[in-house]
Design a protein around this motif. Sequence first.
Motif, PDB file in Angstrom:
ATOM      1  N   HIS A 144       1.772  11.485   1.810  1.00 43.24           N
ATOM      2  CA  HIS A 144       1.884  12.891   2.212  1.00 43.24           C
ATOM      3  C   HIS A 144       0.974  13.867   1.460  1.00 43.24           C
ATOM      4  O   HIS A 144       1.284  15.055   1.403  1.00 43.24           O
ATOM      5  CB  HIS A 144       3.346  13.341   2.091  1.00 43.24           C
ATOM      6  N   GLU A 145      -0.129  13.393   0.881  1.00 43.21           N
ATOM      7  CA  GLU A 145      -1.015  14.333   0.153  1.00 43.21           C
ATOM      8  C   GLU A 145      -1.469  15.492   1.046  1.00 43.21           C
ATOM      9  O   GLU A 145      -1.475  16.654   0.629  1.00 43.21           O
ATOM     10  CB  GLU A 145      -2.263  13.603  -0.385  1.00 43.21           C
ATOM     11  N   GLU A 146      -1.866  15.186   2.280  1.00 44.48           N
ATOM     12  CA  GLU A 146      -2.396  16.235   3.167  1.00 44.48           C
ATOM     13  C   GLU A 146      -1.310  17.248   3.544  1.00 44.48           C
ATOM     14  O   GLU A 146      -1.558  18.456   3.544  1.00 44.48           O
ATOM     15  CB  GLU A 146      -2.982  15.605   4.440  1.00 44.48           C
ATOM     16  N   PHE A 203       5.162   4.728   6.787  1.00 41.79           N
ATOM     17  CA  PHE A 203       4.780   3.571   7.606  1.00 41.79           C
ATOM     18  C   PHE A 203       3.349   3.179   7.293  1.00 41.79           C
ATOM     19  O   PHE A 203       2.449   4.021   7.340  1.00 41.79           O
ATOM     20  CB  PHE A 203       4.920   3.870   9.100  1.00 41.79           C
ATOM     21  N   ARG A 204       3.162   1.923   6.928  1.00 39.08           N
ATOM     22  CA  ARG A 204       1.808   1.388   6.755  1.00 39.08           C
ATOM     23  C   ARG A 204       1.757   0.085   7.536  1.00 39.08           C
ATOM     24  O   ARG A 204       2.572  -0.804   7.309  1.00 39.08           O
ATOM     25  CB  ARG A 204       1.499   1.130   5.267  1.00 39.08           C
ATOM     26  N   ASP A 205       0.801   0.011   8.436  1.00 40.89           N
ATOM     27  CA  ASP A 205       0.726  -1.156   9.311  1.00 40.89           C
ATOM     28  C   ASP A 205       0.063  -2.306   8.556  1.00 40.89           C
ATOM     29  O   ASP A 205      -1.065  -2.689   8.856  1.00 40.89           O
ATOM     30  CB  ASP A 205      -0.029  -0.793  10.593  1.00 40.89           C
ATOM     31  N   ILE A 214       5.626  -7.143 -10.190  1.00 45.67           N
ATOM     32  CA  ILE A 214       5.822  -6.396  -8.942  1.00 45.67           C
ATOM     33  C   ILE A 214       5.529  -4.929  -9.230  1.00 45.67           C
ATOM     34  O   ILE A 214       6.087  -4.359 -10.173  1.00 45.67           O
ATOM     35  CB  ILE A 214       7.284  -6.523  -8.459  1.00 45.67           C
ATOM     36  N   GLU A 215       4.695  -4.319  -8.396  1.00 42.51           N
ATOM     37  CA  GLU A 215       4.361  -2.909  -8.590  1.00 42.51           C
ATOM     38  C   GLU A 215       5.484  -2.052  -8.008  1.00 42.51           C
ATOM     39  O   GLU A 215       5.702  -2.033  -6.805  1.00 42.51           O
ATOM     40  CB  GLU A 215       3.035  -2.594  -7.876  1.00 42.51           C
ATOM     41  N   VAL A 216       6.197  -1.347  -8.892  1.00 44.65           N
ATOM     42  CA  VAL A 216       7.314  -0.520  -8.418  1.00 44.65           C
ATOM     43  C   VAL A 216       6.991   0.975  -8.468  1.00 44.65           C
ATOM     44  O   VAL A 216       7.804   1.805  -8.062  1.00 44.65           O
ATOM     45  CB  VAL A 216       8.615  -0.819  -9.203  1.00 44.65           C
TER      46      VAL A 216
HETATM   47  C1  P5A Z   1       1.588   8.198  -4.659  1.00 46.01           C
HETATM   48  C2  P5A Z   1       2.644   9.013  -3.986  1.00 46.01           C
HETATM   49  C3  P5A Z   1       0.838   6.449  -3.003  1.00 46.01           C
HETATM   50  O1  P5A Z   1       0.996   6.310  -1.824  1.00 46.01           O
HETATM   51  N1  P5A Z   1       0.759   8.843  -2.594  1.00 46.01           N
HETATM   52  C4  P5A Z   1       2.044   9.478  -2.693  1.00 46.01           C
HETATM   53  C5  P5A Z   1       0.588   7.827  -3.614  1.00 46.01           C
HETATM   54  N2  P5A Z   1       0.840   5.426  -3.878  1.00 46.01           N
HETATM   55  S1  P5A Z   1       1.034   3.885  -3.489  1.00 46.01           S
HETATM   56  O2  P5A Z   1       0.750   3.120  -4.660  1.00 46.01           O
HETATM   57  O3  P5A Z   1       0.265   3.537  -2.348  1.00 46.01           O
HETATM   58  O4  P5A Z   1       2.546   3.675  -3.130  1.00 46.01           O
HETATM   59  C6  P5A Z   1       3.553   4.036  -4.059  1.00 46.01           C
HETATM   60  C7  P5A Z   1       4.572   2.935  -4.214  1.00 46.01           C
HETATM   61  O5  P5A Z   1       5.161   2.618  -2.964  1.00 46.01           O
HETATM   62  C8  P5A Z   1       5.509   1.254  -2.912  1.00 46.01           C
HETATM   63  N3  P5A Z   1       4.926   0.616  -1.721  1.00 46.01           N
HETATM   64  C9  P5A Z   1       5.590  -0.186  -0.867  1.00 46.01           C
HETATM   65  N4  P5A Z   1       6.889  -0.572  -0.826  1.00 46.01           N
HETATM   66  C10 P5A Z   1       7.268  -1.400   0.161  1.00 46.01           C
HETATM   67  N5  P5A Z   1       6.442  -1.838   1.133  1.00 46.01           N
HETATM   68  C11 P5A Z   1       5.134  -1.452   1.161  1.00 46.01           C
HETATM   69  N6  P5A Z   1       4.326  -1.872   2.133  1.00 46.01           N
HETATM   70  C12 P5A Z   1       4.655  -0.600   0.115  1.00 46.01           C
HETATM   71  N7  P5A Z   1       3.455  -0.029  -0.186  1.00 46.01           N
HETATM   72  C13 P5A Z   1       3.645   0.697  -1.291  1.00 46.01           C
HETATM   73  C14 P5A Z   1       4.996   0.611  -4.186  1.00 46.01           C
HETATM   74  O6  P5A Z   1       6.059   0.495  -5.126  1.00 46.01           O
HETATM   75  C15 P5A Z   1       3.977   1.609  -4.678  1.00 46.01           C
HETATM   76  O7  P5A Z   1       3.845   1.588  -6.081  1.00 46.01           O
END
Ligand code: P5A
Length: 435
Positions: free
Chosen positions: A110-112, A139-141, A277-279
């Motif tokens: 949601h940056e924009e 949502f990310r495809d 795991i990236e949280v």
């Molecule tokens: C930061 C906030 C962003 O999108 N824009 C707004 C920046 N960062 S990020 O790293 O791309 O996403 C932030 C966190 O969201 C989780 N995440 C996901 N969780 C579940 N399914 C996915 N496909 C997915 N993609 C990202 C991660 O924890 C990520 O660190």
Amino acid sequence: MRLSRFMLPTLKENPAEASIVSHRLMLRAGMVRQHASGIYNWLPLGLKVLRRIETIVREEQDRTGALEILMPTIQSAEPWKESGRYDDYGKEMLRIVDRHEVDLLYGPTHEEVVTDIFRKNVGSYKSLPMNMYQIQWKFRDEVRPRFGVMRGREFLMKDAYSFDTSYEAAKHAYNKMFVAYLRTYERMGLKAIPMAADTGPIGGKLSHEFIILAETGESAVYCHKGLLEKPVPKDVDYDADLQPIIDDWTSLYAATDEMHVEGHGVPEGDLVSARGIEVGHIFHFGTKYSDPMGATVTLPDGTNAPVYMGSYGIGVSRLAGAIIEASHDDNGIIWPKEVAPFAAGLVNLKSGNAETDAVCADIYDRFLAHGSEVLYDDTDERAGAKFANMDLIGLPWQIIVGPKGVAKGLVELKNRATGERDELSLDAALQKVLG
Ligand code: P5A
């Protein structure tokens, strides 16, 4: 909650579609069900956990002075065309055209939108520093959604956005989120390691990922073992200079696969090599969006300048899976107390027996009176099945009520994490669970 009134579709067998333990256990414990590829229904037990995770995230964001807002999931393509990301974002963005041929999209971030809010509603340095955050579905495809809610296409994120008049002020906003993140993960029973990271499509030069260690993690992680032992700051004053805390946390070596280098200087015995795991992920990107979108502030000398921004994400729905990855055994989930869907499970070994029914009813009411909730297995399943189910769903405590104990005025209390069982008076058991 009485189990007979609850919806808990537990599974005895491991579902074939799940390759990692958290996905298996979330399905088996009746927390989630897949609706479509990478898109999930959250059933009652799963939703309770998600809400508890949200609450911790929200409390720690609020503590920093960030302001909660809610932006739409469906966004106009216009601000994305202004920032230049509409073309750059690629196939991960779900694009939608409405009946008037207007370009919309389901927001991947949601940056924009937040920059648009800022430029239309805030104009003066007097309003800064400001940080607006939300907890909202994205949502990310993804090409390969997998691991259940850990890499979904639709997922819940906490996203915060900071606005400042200078780089130094923006750095303080960044540091505040850094510290808030350490505290947030610790409250969930997790050890999160911050590490310098690539910024990808969000942009900017300064960025840290927060990684928890788990065997099934997607990224390889190398770090100094000191990072795993470092105490998380308590009673933080967010107005004070936080740079010493950040320097302390970032001075020890930590890197993911791509960034791992030879000659990192960490003695062999002190280097932890694991998977993670990236949280969470935090970014400082300065004027990357404010510049092209014309989001400016009036400075004390009367001039206008683009506002300095950062964005800060936590994977809220991913955390439900990540916590299970970090906390389970062969029998099922082991919820840390702060995120557990119920404080305890209550097992009536002889439903229909007047004495055990009465004691269970009493326990049930005493939890409610305490503002807490117990999951009461009042069904007529056999004891073995009730125990297996309780272990599977992983509530921190099990209170077991049977006719023999009741005759002596005792109940059994089982600690899910340690497996320890004690025969106690009802008062002593409740004292232990409710504290
Ligand atoms: C930061 C906030 C962003 O999108 N824009 C707004 C920046 N960062 S990020 O790293 O791309 O996403 C932030 C966190 O969201 C989780 N995440 C996901 N969780 C579940 N399914 C996915 N496909 C997915 N993609 C990202 C991660 O924890 C990520 O660190």
